[in-house]
Design an enzyme around this catalytic site. Sequence first.
Site, PDB file in Angstrom:
ATOM      1  N   ASP A 158       0.803  -1.221   0.000  1.00  0.00           N
ATOM      2  CA  ASP A 158       0.000   0.000   0.000  1.00  0.00           C
ATOM      3  C   ASP A 158       0.833   1.266   0.000  1.00  0.00           C
ATOM      4  O   ASP A 158       0.308   2.354  -0.218  1.00  0.00           O
ATOM      5  CB  ASP A 158      -0.860   0.023   1.277  1.00  0.00           C
ATOM      6  CG  ASP A 158      -2.228  -0.582   1.052  1.00  0.00           C
ATOM      7  OD1 ASP A 158      -2.676  -0.579  -0.098  1.00  0.00           O
ATOM      8  OD2 ASP A 158      -2.823  -1.046   2.032  1.00  0.00           O
TER       9      ASP A 158
HETATM   10  C1  BGC Z   1       0.241   1.265   6.235  1.00  0.00           C
HETATM   11  C2  BGC Z   1      -0.110   0.063   5.423  1.00  0.00           C
HETATM   12  C3  BGC Z   1      -1.582  -0.035   5.263  1.00  0.00           C
HETATM   13  C4  BGC Z   1      -2.171   1.265   4.783  1.00  0.00           C
HETATM   14  C5  BGC Z   1      -3.670   1.146   4.811  1.00  0.00           C
HETATM   15  C6  BGC Z   1      -0.383   2.499   5.660  1.00  0.00           C
HETATM   16  O1  BGC Z   1      -0.088   3.587   6.472  1.00  0.00           O
HETATM   17  O2  BGC Z   1       1.638   1.405   6.319  1.00  0.00           O
HETATM   18  O3  BGC Z   1       0.390  -1.110   6.034  1.00  0.00           O
HETATM   19  O4  BGC Z   1      -1.894  -1.053   4.359  1.00  0.00           O
HETATM   20  O5  BGC Z   1      -1.759   2.339   5.584  1.00  0.00           O
HETATM   21  O6  BGC Z   1      -4.358   2.233   4.467  1.00  0.00           O
HETATM   22  C1  NOJ Z   2      -1.846  -3.688   5.456  1.00  0.00           C
HETATM   23  C2  NOJ Z   2      -3.019  -3.724   4.525  1.00  0.00           C
HETATM   24  O1  NOJ Z   2      -4.167  -4.136   5.234  1.00  0.00           O
HETATM   25  C3  NOJ Z   2      -2.774  -4.638   3.372  1.00  0.00           C
HETATM   26  O2  NOJ Z   2      -3.858  -4.560   2.486  1.00  0.00           O
HETATM   27  C4  NOJ Z   2      -1.482  -4.310   2.697  1.00  0.00           C
HETATM   28  O3  NOJ Z   2      -1.289  -5.228   1.665  1.00  0.00           O
HETATM   29  C5  NOJ Z   2      -0.324  -4.343   3.665  1.00  0.00           C
HETATM   30  N1  NOJ Z   2      -0.594  -3.481   4.763  1.00  0.00           N
HETATM   31  C6  NOJ Z   2       1.000  -3.959   3.031  1.00  0.00           C
HETATM   32  O4  NOJ Z   2       1.048  -2.620   2.721  1.00  0.00           O
END
Ligand code: BGC
Ligand code: NOJ
Length: 812
Positions: free
Chosen positions: A483
């Site tokens: 993400d």
């Molecule tokens: C996090 C990710 C997450 C995303 C969700 C980010 O700040 O680092 O792990 O998937 O937010 O919106």
């Molecule tokens: C948490 C999110 O829930 C997931 O969708 C994502 O793939 C991972 N973070 C990695 O960014």
Amino acid sequence: MRYGYFDDAAREYVITTPETPYPWINYLGSERFFGIISNTAGGYCFYRDARLRRVLRYRYNNIPADSNGRYFYIKDGEDIWNPGYKPSRTPLDFYECRHGMGYTRITGSKNGLRAEQLAFVPLGLNAEVHQLRLTNESQQEKAISLFSYAEFCLWNAQDDMLNFQRNFNTGEVEVEGSVIYHKTEYRERRNHYAFFSVNSPVDGFDTDLESFAGLYEGLQKPAAVTAGKSRGSMASGWQPIGSHQIDLKLAPGETRACTFMIGYVELPEEEKFSSPGIINKTPALSMISAMQTDGQVLKALDDLKAYWSGLLNTYSLSCGDEKLTRMVNIWNPYQCMITFNMSRSASLFESGIGRGLGFRDSSQDLLGFVHQAPDRARERILDIAATQFRDGGCYHQFQPLTKKGNNEIGGGFNDDPLWLIAGTAAYLKETGDFEILDEQVPYDTNPADTGTLMEHLEASFDHVISNKGPHGLPLIGRADWNDCLNLNCYSKHPDESFQTYENPEGPDPRVAESVLIAGMMVAIGPDLAAIQSLRGETEAAQYTREHIALMRQAVLDHGWDGDWFLRAYDAAGRKIGSHEDTEGQIFIESQGFCVMAGIGLEDGKAAKALQSVASRLETEHGIVLHQPAYQSYRLNLGEISSYPPGYKENAGIFCHNNPWIMAAETMLGHGDRAFSLYKKTAPAFREDMSDLHKMEPYVYAQMIAGKDAPRFGQAKNSWLTGAAAWNYYVITQNILGVKPDYMGLRIDPCIPEDWREYTVRRAFRKAVYNIHVSNETRACRGVKSITVDGQRIEGTLLPLFNDGEHRVEVVL
Ligand code: BGC
Ligand code: NOJ
């Protein structure tokens, strides 16, 4: 250092000190009513949706951490204490917290009085039961007062913590007998209320926080408890709570149990009131009557345990490794179910407000969950698919209550569509229920615009084909699985969201490409082709295979960096995850998925990629996301470079995709490697370093800080993570080798060579298979022979049976 121990026979983790390195929680509830509860009874509950139907108030980011919950105070002379230690923090003579499958039992004792708080949500009830069992273990009679405490949330958890100018005026309650009813906003548009009951007469009550706690004393020494006398307060605006006072005399050796319930009731419009302004209490009273006696409570707990046994018995392992056994048989599938229920909504790291159900998250959760309750998986698949658009794109998240796509975040995460194929394929392999593919499913949750689920899957696949970039690789969109790899965002201002910001002066979004999505297409696409073939759609299957072949070639032509797979091309067409860069030279994700896809198996690229992972990304605590970590913010990369080195997506260890590398290692027959990686992140194997690890030793955390972080080895974001499903999937299927397939159960282990034997009991379709694997020749992989009920079979696919238990002997 440990803070407790596993009690495998009871399927419990037993915490022996209230001061764990972080609050260690458990989940209550399996259907519609859920709660989180910490080892000191902190937490909250909600009905279906942690944002829109929050029953109890919780203050995230509070000090001390985790300071609101369902608390019981015991006033014994001048001593005030809680069985779970908090909030009074009075030292206890004995403390123990047992987190089990859907229940938690916290025991404290002081001055010869033992108090046990048993918390669970009975099956079929929208309520938490908290049974307080008090035993006088001293030689003298004890006269004590017991005070309960729970604080109500004004339903919408977000508004509850923002809109004080209104909310301090709306709180309303009713009290009748021993039951406190919370009915804020019931007078207008709400048709639901909450209640807090106890099954015995009370000696007092409070429903107003300030009256109970005082404005300056707080929960450590609530004024009413210190005084030994409830105020009889009626909340009117401000902060409604529920608190009962029960005065008890206990003879030496005597035990008394009080059963409290925190419940939720919804009524049809015409039945809301029993008389003007007075709520209809009939449904609450009938719920309360279901938990009146000790016998009823015990029976409900037994039913819950039986329910969990049923779920967990689908797959059970016997082997010489105690830690592996408890992960596979108890805690990993338990976490899979919880994660399936919650998606990423409610934990100590997810506020219940931010995210509903994620499209990619929920789809992947199916991989670890589907065998436990296929009917619920079926419903979830249809719900997820309904948030997809006709072009195969989809909402990134949706709210569980409304099941509507979340407009705030929208779509454009280009890996999302493929995960739906993966989740559905897992369901089909488990159940053989091909009829689901003919279900009519809405696009954009519009019932007037539908297509079959099969059409949705094909739209998913076509979305990748119609969104390719200059190298023939998939466009990344806002981001893929990672993400934080925001290649089209170009955000310069801190008030913009990395997830949603679109820079009007930003780059052409049809340039940045993802090698991960390419690997996913080549790994997951064959399932679509297989499904099409099984349905007799030969041409469609052919089309799918041709496009997979094109993508495989695109990866070989443009996705290889020399010693590993590239990660992406940015919006200027520059390589990401390449030795040409100074940072972020190699990433885990594309190595995992490209090798799982079988790319480079024939010419040594796959092996080389995994060697590069081992030499450049692997650490003693697991494999980091990339190396070197980004030291400064890069406009063309976005959030990934916003984190300090070693944390989260900037080179943290993601327990979610470590298993991708384990699976990839099994593609090459490296059972030793796969299992040694498994042990690095599996929580039970990290129990002895709980002081470093910090999170619960019974469940996966999303991330363990990577080697660039000052707190290398420390985990964060436990419980709600795709790590649960992926680790379960890989250990049970790729390593232990019991793999559901469309036409039967396939046996294909890839294990450490020093494993002599193990047995898996697997319920599959209508039969149960007792699979004994023996490995006298010290192989990692390669099935020599299989006999089923004494008959030798050809190949590795076990036949389907209509019933019964079947003995399977597998020789490697
Ligand atoms: C996090 C990710 C997450 C995303 C969700 C980010 O700040 O680092 O792990 O998937 O937010 O919106
Ligand atoms: C948490 C999110 O829930 C997931 O969708 C994502 O793939 C991972 N973070 C990695 O960014």
